[in-house]
Enzyme design. Structure first.
Site, PDB file in Angstrom:
ATOM      1  N   TYR A 151       0.711  -1.326  -0.433  1.00  0.00           N
ATOM      2  CA  TYR A 151       0.188  -0.076   0.330  1.00  0.00           C
ATOM      3  C   TYR A 151       1.264   1.196  -0.199  1.00  0.00           C
ATOM      4  O   TYR A 151       0.613   2.525  -0.466  1.00  0.00           O
ATOM      5  CB  TYR A 151      -0.865   0.091   1.084  1.00  0.00           C
ATOM      6  CG  TYR A 151      -2.081  -0.958   1.111  1.00  0.00           C
ATOM      7  CD1 TYR A 151      -2.416  -1.795  -0.042  1.00  0.00           C
ATOM      8  CD2 TYR A 151      -3.039  -1.580   1.958  1.00  0.00           C
ATOM      9  CE1 TYR A 151      -3.109  -2.501   0.115  1.00  0.00           C
ATOM     10  CE2 TYR A 151      -3.551  -2.795   2.314  1.00  0.00           C
ATOM     11  CZ  TYR A 151      -4.079  -3.063   1.271  1.00  0.00           C
ATOM     12  OH  TYR A 151      -4.331  -3.971   1.099  1.00  0.00           O
ATOM     13  N   LYS A 208       4.644 -15.194   2.255  1.00  0.00           N
ATOM     14  CA  LYS A 208       3.976 -15.925   1.582  1.00  0.00           C
ATOM     15  C   LYS A 208       5.502 -16.393   1.225  1.00  0.00           C
ATOM     16  O   LYS A 208       6.044 -16.099   0.246  1.00  0.00           O
ATOM     17  CB  LYS A 208       2.825 -15.008   0.804  1.00  0.00           C
ATOM     18  CG  LYS A 208       2.588 -16.080  -0.813  1.00  0.00           C
ATOM     19  CD  LYS A 208       1.858 -17.153  -0.091  1.00  0.00           C
ATOM     20  CE  LYS A 208       1.420 -17.587  -1.910  1.00  0.00           C
ATOM     21  NZ  LYS A 208       0.781 -18.848  -1.461  1.00  0.00           N
ATOM     22  N   ASP A 240      -2.413 -18.249   2.477  1.00  0.00           N
ATOM     23  CA  ASP A 240      -3.561 -18.631   1.543  1.00  0.00           C
ATOM     24  C   ASP A 240      -4.065 -19.874   2.905  1.00  0.00           C
ATOM     25  O   ASP A 240      -5.122 -20.290   2.838  1.00  0.00           O
ATOM     26  CB  ASP A 240      -3.024 -19.166   0.485  1.00  0.00           C
ATOM     27  CG  ASP A 240      -1.906 -19.904   0.211  1.00  0.00           C
ATOM     28  OD1 ASP A 240      -1.081 -19.537   1.049  1.00  0.00           O
ATOM     29  OD2 ASP A 240      -2.031 -20.863  -0.679  1.00  0.00           O
ATOM     30  N   ASP A 264      -4.641  -6.883   6.567  1.00  0.00           N
ATOM     31  CA  ASP A 264      -6.607  -5.902   5.793  1.00  0.00           C
ATOM     32  C   ASP A 264      -6.926  -7.271   5.157  1.00  0.00           C
ATOM     33  O   ASP A 264      -7.850  -7.145   6.451  1.00  0.00           O
ATOM     34  CB  ASP A 264      -6.180  -5.638   4.882  1.00  0.00           C
ATOM     35  CG  ASP A 264      -7.012  -4.342   4.281  1.00  0.00           C
ATOM     36  OD1 ASP A 264      -8.347  -4.458   5.309  1.00  0.00           O
ATOM     37  OD2 ASP A 264      -7.108  -3.344   3.178  1.00  0.00           O
ATOM     38  N   ASP A 268     -11.028  -8.315   8.267  1.00  0.00           N
ATOM     39  CA  ASP A 268     -11.912  -8.420   7.437  1.00  0.00           C
ATOM     40  C   ASP A 268     -12.614  -9.944   7.910  1.00  0.00           C
ATOM     41  O   ASP A 268     -13.587  -9.828   8.529  1.00  0.00           O
ATOM     42  CB  ASP A 268     -11.888  -7.804   6.732  1.00  0.00           C
ATOM     43  CG  ASP A 268     -12.086  -6.176   6.477  1.00  0.00           C
ATOM     44  OD1 ASP A 268     -12.091  -5.641   7.504  1.00  0.00           O
ATOM     45  OD2 ASP A 268     -12.970  -5.708   5.715  1.00  0.00           O
TER      46      ASP A 268
END
Ligand code: NAD
Length: 376
Positions: A151, A208, A240, A264, A268
């Protein structure tokens, strides 16, 4: 005179903000009386209400006026409710929007870490989209890096790149770069280990590393920090797999620590485990004053009706007591009070169901009073 005084910059914001923050302050006052501490709250403007006030005063229109930022910097902690609403949905370029106030205060306070506790309330388990047996014992803390990674990397777009279009023609190509330094990783991972040492002693570091170099660096740093915490069990989880485990076996996790983008998305996902937006608090910590706020927005559809659920705001107070003032006993009391209020069947309308007796559905103020009553 209380033996300790804390100064809190309170930011009611817009919509239901003023209604719910009043209940947060009420709980703080009651906690102070029980724990010989004084919490001095001072309201300041942010979001749409700041835009209106600065415009009316003929000042530069701002969602975060300089006085608010100065007060936030000088305070021991910031308690925010929520900002935004249809009144300020001006999409013309250059228009000041309420959310800019939020982004600006987070940036200006140097908040590099976000915390989201996800706790299952037995009494609300039917509100979750998951089957109740999967939710038994869910109590996790997501620690997300907040100021690095994708980001905040470079975002570029090139046009007319040969072969980038469909059918081999020229077209657009875009790059978002992801960068992390050891320093950025270590301060977040270390915080997660400290938190786990005070909780159930388990850190899952999410990355990852089978694909990304930033993740391989993340993992190296996580292992180095883990070696300093022999009592905390560390595991590496690929993102994942983590997304899958969060719905198949969420109770296995204690503290999850991860970089910005993964955090992020996962936070959620995890927040849906509880099934209720009105129950989720969050904290953003950094080098200076920390900021505590509910995870929901300003709920303009119910603003002014006296029915908003103040529990996420009250649970933000719990986080403030725990992480800014190190008053763990007081924080535990608030958490227990909320738990017991729910166990005894008290609800605001958003978390009530067909089985809730009418006289157990409370308004915002009555719910705040109920939590105070149960603090004892
Ligand atoms: P929202 O979270 O405000 O509301 C979504 C739904 O949940 C609404 O039906 C609302 O009534 C309900 N709800 C939310 N909080 C509740 C509470 N405490 N008690 C009872 N019901 C509650 O999200 P939205 O409708 O997408 O956004 C409304 C405004 O809030 C927008 O302007 C948005 O930009 C802003 N927003 C602000 C923040 C923040 O301040 N951190 C976060 C998200 C959205």
């Amino acid at each position: 005179m209380a033996s300790k005084t804390y100064r809190i910059c309170t930011l009611p914001g817009d919509g239901i903000g003023p209604e719910i923050i009043a209940e947060g302050k009420k709980v703080l006052k009651a906690v102070g009386e029980r724990h010989d501490a004084a919490f001095e709250c001072e309201d300041h403007l942010i979001g749409g209400s700041a835009i209106d006030a600065t415009r009316a005063a003929g000042e530069e229109v701002s969602a975060l006026p300089p006085a608010t930022l100065a007060a936030a910097r000088a305070a021991d902690a910031v308690l925010l409710a929520a900002v935004g609403g249809p009144k300020w949905n001006d999409t013309t370029p250059g228009a000041v929007r309420p959310e800019q106030g939020l982004l600006a205060i987070r940036k200006s306070l140097g908040l590099y870490l976000n915390l989201r506790p996800v706790r299952m309330y037995q009494a609300l388990r039917d509100a979750s989209p998951l089957r109740p047996e999967r939710l038994e014992g869910v109590d996790l803390l997501i620690v997300r890096e907040l100021t690095g990674g994708l980001y905040f990397g470079e975002h570029t777009r090139r046009h007319n790149v040969p072969g980038a279009g469909v059918d081999g023609a020229a077209g657009d190509a875009a790059v978002d770069s992801m960068e992390y330094s050891e320093h950025e990783i270590e301060r977040v991972v270390r915080w997660a280990f400290d938190a786990a040492a005070r909780r159930r002693g388990r850190v899952a570091s999410v990355d990852k590393a089978n694909v990304l170099e930033t993740s391989r660096l993340w993992r190296e740093v996580a292992h180095r920090v883990a070696a300093e915490y022999p009592k905390v069990e560390e595991s590496d989880v690929l993102v994942d797999n983590c997304a899958m485990q969060l719905v198949s076996n969420p109770a296995q996790f204690d503290v999850l620590v991860t970089e910005n983008t993964f955090g992020d998305i996962l936070s959620d996902e995890a927040s849906m485990l509880t099934g209720s937006l009105g129950m989720l608090a969050s904290a953003s910590l950094g080098s200076g004053t920390a900021l505590y706020e509910p995870s929901h927005g300003s709920a303009p559809d119910i603003a002014g009706k006296g029915i908003a659920n103040p529990l996420a705001q009250i649970l933000s107070v719990e986080l403030m007591l725990r992480y800014s003032f190190h008053m763990d006993d007081a924080a535990d009391e608030v958490a227990r009070a909320v738990q017991r209020v729910l166990d005894d069947g008290w609800r605001t309308v958003d978390i009530a169901d067909a089985q809730t007796p009418k006289d157990h559905v409370l308004g915002t103020v009555a719910m705040g009073d109920k939590v105070v009553e149960y603090l004892g």
